[in-house]
Design a protein around this motif. Structure first.
Motif, PDB file in Angstrom:
ATOM      1  N   THR A 516       0.830  -1.204   0.000  1.00 30.11           N
ATOM      2  CA  THR A 516       0.000   0.000   0.000  1.00 30.11           C
ATOM      3  C   THR A 516       0.865   1.256   0.000  1.00 30.11           C
ATOM      4  OG1 THR A 516      -1.750  -1.157   1.208  1.00 30.11           O
ATOM      5  CG2 THR A 516      -1.794   1.250   1.248  1.00 30.11           C
ATOM      6  N   THR A 572     -10.668  -0.105   8.946  1.00 35.96           N
ATOM      7  CA  THR A 572     -10.622  -0.685   7.604  1.00 35.96           C
ATOM      8  C   THR A 572     -10.982   0.368   6.561  1.00 35.96           C
ATOM      9  OG1 THR A 572     -12.917  -1.455   7.828  1.00 35.96           O
ATOM     10  CG2 THR A 572     -11.146  -3.022   8.364  1.00 35.96           C
ATOM     11  N   LEU A 573     -10.527   0.115   5.351  1.00 36.10           N
ATOM     12  CA  LEU A 573     -10.800   0.968   4.195  1.00 36.10           C
ATOM     13  C   LEU A 573     -11.955   0.363   3.401  1.00 36.10           C
ATOM     14  CD1 LEU A 573     -10.005   3.266   2.175  1.00 36.10           C
ATOM     15  CD2 LEU A 573      -8.462   1.596   1.122  1.00 36.10           C
ATOM     16  N   ASP A 574     -12.966   1.165   3.131  1.00 36.53           N
ATOM     17  CA  ASP A 574     -14.093   0.712   2.309  1.00 36.53           C
ATOM     18  C   ASP A 574     -14.689   1.913   1.597  1.00 36.53           C
ATOM     19  OD1 ASP A 574     -16.226  -0.505   1.092  1.00 36.53           O
ATOM     20  OD2 ASP A 574     -17.352  -0.881   2.944  1.00 36.53           O
ATOM     21  N   GLN A 575     -14.133   2.231   0.443  1.00 39.56           N
ATOM     22  CA  GLN A 575     -14.649   3.322  -0.371  1.00 39.56           C
ATOM     23  C   GLN A 575     -15.546   2.754  -1.466  1.00 39.56           C
ATOM     24  OE1 GLN A 575     -10.973   5.044  -1.700  1.00 39.56           O
ATOM     25  NE2 GLN A 575     -10.752   6.345   0.109  1.00 39.56           N
ATOM     26  N   ASP A 593     -17.242   7.116   1.638  1.00 44.74           N
ATOM     27  CA  ASP A 593     -16.273   6.334   2.402  1.00 44.74           C
ATOM     28  C   ASP A 593     -17.012   5.657   3.554  1.00 44.74           C
ATOM     29  OD1 ASP A 593     -14.092   5.278   3.731  1.00 44.74           O
ATOM     30  OD2 ASP A 593     -12.808   6.979   3.242  1.00 44.74           O
ATOM     31  N   ALA A 601      -8.874   8.446  -2.801  1.00 47.47           N
ATOM     32  CA  ALA A 601      -9.763   7.695  -3.688  1.00 47.47           C
ATOM     33  C   ALA A 601      -9.337   7.972  -5.118  1.00 47.47           C
ATOM     34  CB  ALA A 601     -11.211   8.093  -3.465  1.00 47.47           C
ATOM     35  N   ASP A 645      -9.518   2.685  -7.357  1.00 45.70           N
ATOM     36  CA  ASP A 645      -8.299   1.884  -7.165  1.00 45.70           C
ATOM     37  C   ASP A 645      -8.251   0.709  -8.142  1.00 45.70           C
ATOM     38  OD1 ASP A 645      -5.893   0.967  -6.070  1.00 45.70           O
ATOM     39  OD2 ASP A 645      -6.912  -0.234  -4.550  1.00 45.70           O
ATOM     40  N   ASP A 652      -8.651  -2.141   0.266  1.00 47.24           N
ATOM     41  CA  ASP A 652     -10.098  -1.991   0.402  1.00 47.24           C
ATOM     42  C   ASP A 652     -10.704  -3.359   0.726  1.00 47.24           C
ATOM     43  OD1 ASP A 652     -12.945  -1.602  -0.168  1.00 47.24           O
ATOM     44  OD2 ASP A 652     -12.328   0.277  -1.105  1.00 47.24           O
ATOM     45  N   ARG A 655     -14.586  -4.689  -2.314  1.00 47.97           N
ATOM     46  CA  ARG A 655     -14.416  -4.156  -3.667  1.00 47.97           C
ATOM     47  C   ARG A 655     -15.690  -4.268  -4.508  1.00 47.97           C
ATOM     48  NH1 ARG A 655      -9.645  -2.360  -5.264  1.00 47.97           N
ATOM     49  NH2 ARG A 655      -7.945  -2.602  -3.772  1.00 47.97           N
ATOM     50  N   ASN A 658     -16.682  -0.850  -5.503  1.00 47.40           N
ATOM     51  CA  ASN A 658     -15.627  -0.017  -6.097  1.00 47.40           C
ATOM     52  C   ASN A 658     -15.848   0.263  -7.575  1.00 47.40           C
ATOM     53  OD1 ASN A 658     -14.424  -0.539  -3.575  1.00 47.40           O
ATOM     54  ND2 ASN A 658     -12.377  -0.478  -4.432  1.00 47.40           N
TER      55      ASN A 658
END
Length: 663
Positions: A516, A572-575, A593, A601, A645, A652, A655, A658
């Motif tokens: 990352t 955690t990442l969750d876009q 987000d 992003a 991404d 993430d 996904r 995404n």
């Protein structure tokens, strides 16, 4: 096809945005902002004293201790026992007077009643101490009263053993710049299997590790690191020089950490010549085959039935040895770069010892050869030692375990060549961390296991080109993060909630975060920071904050949000893409987000005319507390596909949201 790139931070004034881009903010609820990274009290003191620096480099006043070891041991192959003696000259390079010193007796993991965090099927009695001498005085043991932490000293010159720790008070305090000489006679029964890290197998293989009385680390941040060895988290060791002599029965071939100083005295002439040939050959030399087993063939004979194998090693943190009597031995040289600055390439011996029951190991020498070569190039730190030896040890271990210049690995008969290459590359990558960059594995396993897992993926990328070898770690992390059972990476390794939390925080997640960082900072900046950290802390003891500060310094960016969100928290990442719309000559993408971890992003927008444009919502947008942001781009055609991404460089965990595609 046209490719237009826009990099946008939604906190910029519109006048500063690139031409053709209009950005709008939307906030319908707030999110927590990551706190700045704070340092431990020990590190704060080290910064004040100048032993560490806020830039991540060792400070001008950095110091560390040094030990000179002379070890002589005899392997009783029939009785499954090791007896020996160690002479330690411990050099106090610290500015402190030490009334006591501490040693590790790691074989006491097998003592009855000792505290462990994983079951041991071999309770062999641990280490028997036969004689303990300090400064010429023989010391008596003090029993009972439990373990005393540093500062609560023994009354008289004596020693106390509690679990895997030995507390020793010499006749007089050890002053700065002075040295202490200790002599210890010891012995122990070799367990058949010890935490998958050492033992014996099939009466034809011994792998002897964490086996002799060894100095505990006294450093500038913690002082004496006396955490017990519980069988889970691994080791923290200081650097020193070793003179090791192993007496083994004739017919048993010994390989150990260090340079074999008397090869001609222990090998018959044909084996000795092949041993030397391997040091000059780029292709495999079969030093030992099945036709060479036995006294007089694999080794010379001796009048007393034992041969003495003499090894020396300098600037290493440990020594270990293997003894085999029916293992084949393949070897070749491998380039390691220019070690002495004379403009020529230097080489190390890459070798594999394996039994006939492990046919997949016929390729292992090549795996060792490539791994050492690649990792010397990739890390920017040349492999510094004369050999790297992989020993097949099924029944001792299923995966692999690393020690300086030596590793023991399972047979991998039920796996693939790729799997065997992967575990060899992983264990050999440990030669850089923690063998060269000497972090504290007992508390911060992620610093070596995560780095090593990342390095393994880079080695596989060259040896098996094509697949994204970082993807497996990312997917493993994402699956586990969604279970809600994560523990923080910065949690001490022996105190994770359970084994899977320890594994995730130590291996896949920190490896994923290095990938990352590479995506976040760019390849050039990442590699520069990564290699700077490895070079600065070669043969030293870094803390996590030294790692963090190096990357922040080299990148010129405040990365506290990254360290806090992913290392100190389990955010955690969750876009996700909320909506995409087109109005005349503008495409508007709304990103929500859903997670807690901030991250830029990065949008890849494919238009109906086949062109592709890129946009980015900067991390500052999310750090300002926003959950929702709009990015408006002037386009000549509507979007048909938008992806966050698209290069899959960020972790993430979901996904599915995404990607947007025109229905």
């Amino acid at each position: 096809m046209r490719r237009t790139v826009w990099a946008v931070s939604l906190l910029l004034p519109l006048a500063l945005l690139p031409r053709g881009v209009v950005a709008q903010d939307g906030t319908d609820d707030e999110r927590p902002a990551p706190h700045p990274v704070t340092v431990s009290l020990g590190l704060q003191q080290a910064l004040e004293l100048g032993t560490r620096s806020p830039t991540g480099e060792p400070g001008a006043n950095y110091w560390q201790q040094w030990s000179d070891y002379t070890i002589r041991a005899r392997l009783d192959a029939e009785g499954k026992r090791v007896d020996g003696s160690v002479r330690i000259v411990y050099h106090n390079r610290s500015p402190d007077t030490l009334p006591e010193v501490y040693l590790q007796l790691l074989q006491n993991l097998h003592a009855p009643g000792v505290v462990r965090n994983r079951p041991q099927r071999n309770v062999t009695g641990g280490v028997q101490l036969k004689r303990v001498v300090a400064s010429g005085m023989e010391l008596a043991p003090v029993r009972g009263a439990g373990f005393r932490r540093p500062g609560s000293i023994l009354r008289n010159a004596s020693y106390r053993v509690t679990g895997t720790t030995m507390q020793l008070r010499p006749p007089r305090p050890l002053e700065p710049g002075d040295s202490l000489v200790m002599e210890i006679d010891f012995g122990f029964q070799v367990p058949q299997n010890s935490s998958g890290r050492m033992g014996w197998s099939r009466d034809n293989l011994f792998f002897i590790a964490y086996w002799y009385p060894q100095m505990a680390v006294y450093d500038d941040v913690v002082g004496w690191q006396t955490d017990p060895y519980l069988g889970g988290a691994e080791f923290y060791m200081g650097y020193g020089s070793y003179d090791l002599t192993v007496e083994a029965p004739e017919g048993w071939v010994v390989m150990a950490t260090g340079q074999l100083e008397n090869a001609e005295a222990v090998f018959p002439e044909p084996v000795f010549q092949r041993f030397r040939q391997a040091e000059r050959s780029d292709t495999v030399v079969h030093v030992l085959t099945a036709m060479d087993f036995g006294p007089g063939r694999a080794t010379r004979r001796s009048d007393g039935g034992y041969l003495a194998w003499h090894f020396t090693a300098d600037n290493v943190r440990d020594v270990t040895f293997s003894a085999t009597r029916s293992s084949m031995w393949d070897a070749a040289r491998t380039p390691v770069g220019d070690l002495d600055g004379d403009g020529t390439v230097d080489y190390a011996r890459a070798e594999a010892l394996y039994r006939g029951t492990a046919p997949r190991w016929q390729h292992a020498w090549r795996f060792v050869q490539h791994s050492i070569d690649f990792l010397s190039r990739w890390t920017g730190v040349n492999y510094p030692w004369p050999h790297m030896t992989a020993v097949e040890g099924a029944e001792i271990i299923g995966g692999g375990m690393e020690f300086p210049m030596l590793t023991v690995i399972g047979d991998y008969n039920q796996r693939s060549d790729t799997a065997l290459y992967s575990v060899i590359a992983h264990e050999l990558a440990h030669m850089w961390v923690p063998m060269i960059v000497g972090n504290d594995e007992r508390r911060r396993a992620w610093m070596d296991e995560g780095t090593t897992s990342f390095n393994t993926g880079q080695a596989k990328r060259e040896f098996y080109p094509g697949p994204d070898w970082d993807e497996g770690n990312r997917e493993e992390y994402a699956r586990f993060a969604l279970t809600g059972r994560e523990g923080e990476i910065m949690r001490w390794s022996d105190f994770h909630y359970q084994g899977t939390a320890y594994s995730m925080a130590s291996y896949a997640k920190p490896a994923t975060l290095l990938a990352t960082l590479r995506g976040l900072l760019g390849e050039e900046t990442f590699v520069r920071a990564y290699r700077t950290y490895l070079r600065n802390w070669s043969f030293k003891h870094p803390t996590p904050w030294d790692f963090f500060n190096t990357f922040s310094t080299i990148s010129g960016r405040d990365l506290d949000w990254f360290w806090r969100a992913f290392y100190f928290e389990t955010w955690t990442l969750d876009q996700g893409i909320e909506t995409v719309s087109y109005d005349r000559d503008h495409t508007t993408v709304v990103v929500r987000d859903h997670g807690l971890a901030p991250m830029p992003a990065r949008l890849t927008i494919t238009l109906a005319d086949g062109s592709v444009v890129f946009g980015e919502i900067g991390v500052d947008t999310w750090l300002a507390g926003r959950r929702r942001a709009e990015l408006t781009i002037r386009t000549e055609a509507p979007a048909v596909r938008v992806e966050i991404d698209a290069d899959h460089v960020f972790p993430d965990v979901n996904r599915e949201n995404n990607v947007w595609e025109q229905s």
